[in-house]
Design a protein around this motif. Structure first.
Motif, PDB file in Angstrom:
ATOM      1  N   ARG A   1       2.474   8.168   5.247  1.00  0.00           N
ATOM      2  CA  ARG A   1       3.737   8.846   5.532  1.00  0.00           C
ATOM      3  C   ARG A   1       4.368   8.213   6.771  1.00  0.00           C
ATOM      4  O   ARG A   1       3.672   7.858   7.717  1.00  0.00           O
TER       5      ARG A   1
ATOM      6  N   TRP B   1       7.624   7.261   2.614  1.00  0.00           N
ATOM      7  CA  TRP B   1       6.262   6.754   2.589  1.00  0.00           C
ATOM      8  C   TRP B   1       6.307   5.234   2.540  1.00  0.00           C
ATOM      9  O   TRP B   1       7.331   4.654   2.176  1.00  0.00           O
TER      10      TRP B   1
ATOM     11  N   LYS C   1      10.235   7.181  -1.473  1.00  0.00           N
ATOM     12  CA  LYS C   1      10.139   8.637  -1.366  1.00  0.00           C
ATOM     13  C   LYS C   1       9.656   9.179  -2.699  1.00  0.00           C
ATOM     14  O   LYS C   1       9.884   8.583  -3.748  1.00  0.00           O
TER      15      LYS C   1
END
Length: 71
Positions: free
Chosen positions: A25, A34, A47
Motif C-alpha cells: 500500500r 498500491w 488501485k
C-alpha cells in the motif's frame, strides 16, 4: 521489458498479493493506491476498484515506470 510487464500484469490479475510481486500500500500523495514490482527499478501503481456485477475488486492501472517516475 514489455514482456516482463505483461507477465507481472497476468500475475497481478490472478493473485495481486503473490509474494513475487511485493505488493504494498502507498502513502502520501498516492494514498489509497498500491504498488507492485516488475524489476528492481520498475513498478506498477494501481488501485482496487469495485465493479458492478463482480464479487471481486478489479485492478485499475494508474502508472507503470521507474521508481522515480511513478512516485
Amino acid at each position: 521489458m514489455r514482456e516482463r510487464i505483461r507477465e507481472r500484469l497476468v500475475l497481478l490479475e490472478s493473485d495481486p498479493f503473490m509474494p513475487r510481486l511485493r505488493t504494498h500500500r502507498l502513502k502520501g500523495k498516492l494514498s489509497g493506491a498500491w504498488s507492485c514490482s516488475v524489476e528492481y527499478d520498475c513498478r506498477i501503481v494501481f488501485k482496487f476498484v469495485k465493479t458492478q456485477g463482480l464479487d471481486e475488486d478489479a485492478v485499475f492501472l494508474i502508472d507503470i515506470g521507474s521508481h522515480d517516475d511513478v512516485y
